[in-house]
Design an enzyme around this catalytic site. Structure first.
Site, PDB file in Angstrom:
ATOM      1  N   GLY A   2       0.779  -1.233   0.000  1.00  0.00           N
ATOM      2  CA  GLY A   2       0.000   0.000   0.000  1.00  0.00           C
ATOM      3  C   GLY A   2       0.808   1.279   0.000  1.00  0.00           C
ATOM      4  O   GLY A   2       1.809   1.419  -0.706  1.00  0.00           O
TER       5      GLY A   2
ATOM      6  N   TYR B 259     -10.455   5.283  15.351  1.00  0.00           N
ATOM      7  CA  TYR B 259      -9.619   5.612  14.194  1.00  0.00           C
ATOM      8  C   TYR B 259      -9.719   7.106  13.897  1.00  0.00           C
ATOM      9  O   TYR B 259      -8.705   7.785  13.695  1.00  0.00           O
ATOM     10  CB  TYR B 259     -10.084   4.784  13.000  1.00  0.00           C
ATOM     11  CG  TYR B 259      -9.355   5.042  11.704  1.00  0.00           C
ATOM     12  CD1 TYR B 259      -8.196   4.357  11.396  1.00  0.00           C
ATOM     13  CD2 TYR B 259      -9.846   5.952  10.768  1.00  0.00           C
ATOM     14  CE1 TYR B 259      -7.513   4.574  10.204  1.00  0.00           C
ATOM     15  CE2 TYR B 259      -9.191   6.178   9.572  1.00  0.00           C
ATOM     16  CZ  TYR B 259      -8.022   5.485   9.293  1.00  0.00           C
ATOM     17  OH  TYR B 259      -7.371   5.707   8.108  1.00  0.00           O
TER      18      TYR B 259
ATOM     19  N   ASN C 228       3.746   5.427   9.023  1.00  0.00           N
ATOM     20  CA  ASN C 228       2.627   5.123   8.142  1.00  0.00           C
ATOM     21  C   ASN C 228       1.747   3.975   8.636  1.00  0.00           C
ATOM     22  O   ASN C 228       0.580   3.884   8.256  1.00  0.00           O
ATOM     23  CB  ASN C 228       3.165   4.785   6.748  1.00  0.00           C
ATOM     24  CG  ASN C 228       2.101   4.240   5.827  1.00  0.00           C
ATOM     25  OD1 ASN C 228       1.201   4.960   5.393  1.00  0.00           O
ATOM     26  ND2 ASN C 228       2.169   2.937   5.547  1.00  0.00           N
TER      27      ASN C 228
ATOM     28  N   ASP D 240       6.604  -4.146  15.524  1.00  0.00           N
ATOM     29  CA  ASP D 240       5.237  -3.934  15.992  1.00  0.00           C
ATOM     30  C   ASP D 240       5.221  -2.542  16.611  1.00  0.00           C
ATOM     31  O   ASP D 240       5.711  -2.350  17.731  1.00  0.00           O
ATOM     32  CB  ASP D 240       4.854  -4.992  17.030  1.00  0.00           C
ATOM     33  CG  ASP D 240       3.463  -4.768  17.621  1.00  0.00           C
ATOM     34  OD1 ASP D 240       2.777  -3.810  17.197  1.00  0.00           O
ATOM     35  OD2 ASP D 240       3.061  -5.547  18.515  1.00  0.00           O
ATOM     36  N   VAL D 241       4.706  -1.563  15.898  1.00  0.00           N
ATOM     37  CA  VAL D 241       4.806  -0.184  16.371  1.00  0.00           C
ATOM     38  C   VAL D 241       3.993   0.060  17.634  1.00  0.00           C
ATOM     39  O   VAL D 241       4.206   1.064  18.325  1.00  0.00           O
ATOM     40  CB  VAL D 241       4.389   0.832  15.272  1.00  0.00           C
ATOM     41  CG1 VAL D 241       5.319   0.746  14.076  1.00  0.00           C
ATOM     42  CG2 VAL D 241       2.932   0.653  14.864  1.00  0.00           C
TER      43      VAL D 241
ATOM     44  N   ALA E  71     -10.571   9.522  15.971  1.00  0.00           N
ATOM     45  CA  ALA E  71      -9.916  10.273  17.041  1.00  0.00           C
ATOM     46  C   ALA E  71      -8.400  10.238  16.896  1.00  0.00           C
ATOM     47  O   ALA E  71      -7.717  11.251  17.077  1.00  0.00           O
ATOM     48  CB  ALA E  71     -10.329   9.713  18.403  1.00  0.00           C
TER      49      ALA E  71
ATOM     50  N   GLY F 127       2.741   2.612   2.291  1.00  0.00           N
ATOM     51  CA  GLY F 127       4.103   2.471   2.785  1.00  0.00           C
ATOM     52  C   GLY F 127       5.052   1.942   1.727  1.00  0.00           C
ATOM     53  O   GLY F 127       6.171   2.456   1.574  1.00  0.00           O
TER      54      GLY F 127
END
Length: 285
Positions: A14, A166, A85, A57-58, A168, A16
């Site tokens: 996508g 999402y 991203n 894993d961010v 917010a 990224g």
């Protein structure tokens, strides 16, 4: 002089992958930062030389901190560009019916799953915290300036009733960028956000795409237009760039409602600076 180094999260596909590929084509060494090892490995392999995959894993600060350390060392002690991203949609519906409302052994209502807030907002904040650290230490390798980009969303400008968390989180990204951008640019770090309209990615529910009118799809090429605008201007910061169809739009804050609010927003900064020279000490209750 060494090549500039970029890290892009969610870069296995996508938006990224599109950004990582574009940066690689412009001479960047690129870190494909991705949770999925299959897509991440394939993306780095396809780019070939000057690209590597690091699993992350961010939502986990230690995982993201390790990503930055590894990327900095892989890049020859240099880091120049970071695109925060990675993003997810809501993982539990705020509107769930009574049959899904659960209590624990004490009879207390179990918390809502807020993973989307962790990934979409908390990780962005921590990402800038980490990026700033490594940009400051990149001078000896030819760096020392940085460009930080966060993926917000059109939902961060408008709203999405199906995904209130999402929404917010994406509003939060815009506020964060607008607040941090004017300060960090003073040391050569720009901070901007992109707000894509509907771009079909892996985040899109499979039921959606067949029903979506083609004229309301924003192509990935529009993402590149926004990234190019950011790359081209070392003074462009605190901007919210909306992407819709083939166009990009620089969106400003809402107008001041009156002169008092304008004064508070624009002319009171020296007073606020005085109050926040350090984190204020507060009594603990």
């Amino acid at each position: 002089m060494s090549k500039p180094v970029a890290v892009v999260t969610g870069a296995g596909s996508g938006i990224g992958l599109t950004v990582a590929t574009h940066l690689h084509s412009k001479g960047f060494r690129v870190v494909i930062a991705e949770l999925n090892p299959t897509t991440g490995t394939e993306a780095a392999k396809k780019l070939g030389h000057d690209a590597t995959f690091i699993q992350v894993d961010v939502a986990s600060y230690p995982s993201q901190a390790r990503l930055f350390k590894q990327a900095y060392e892989w890049g020859g002690n240099r880091l120049d560009f970071f695109h925060a991203n990675a993003g997810i949609d809501d993982r539990q519906m705020l509107y769930d019916g009574m049959e899904k409302e659960e209590v624990d052994t004490e009879g207390l209502v179990k918390p809502l799953n807020t993973k989307s807030m962790q990934v979409n907002l908390e990780a962005v904040i921590q990402g800038l915290w980490l990026f700033k650290y490594y940009v400051r230490r990149s001078k000896e390798a030819g760096g020392g300036k940085g460009k930080f980009v966060a993926t917000s969303s059109a939902a961060g400008l408008y709203f999405m009733t199906q995904n209130p968390q999402y929404t917010a989180s994406k509003y939060g990204v815009i506020g964060f960028v607008r607040a941090a951008g004017p300060i960090l640019v003073k040391e050569g770090i720009t901070v901007n956000a992109i707000c894509p309209g509907f771009i079909p990615t892996g985040l899109c529910p499979p039921e959606i795409l067949p029903l979506w009118p083609k004229e309301h799809i924003t192509p990935l090429s529009t993402v590149i237009k926004a990234i190019e605008a950011i790359l081209a201007d070392d003074n462009l910061t605190a901007e919210t760039i909306e992407l819709s169809q083939e166009n990009i739009y620089f969106r400003k804050c809402v107008d001041w409602v009156n002169e008092s609010q304008r004064w508070i927003g624009e002319e009171s900064q020296s007073i606020w600076d005085l109050g926040y020279q350090k984190v204020p000490e507060r009594p603990t209750f």
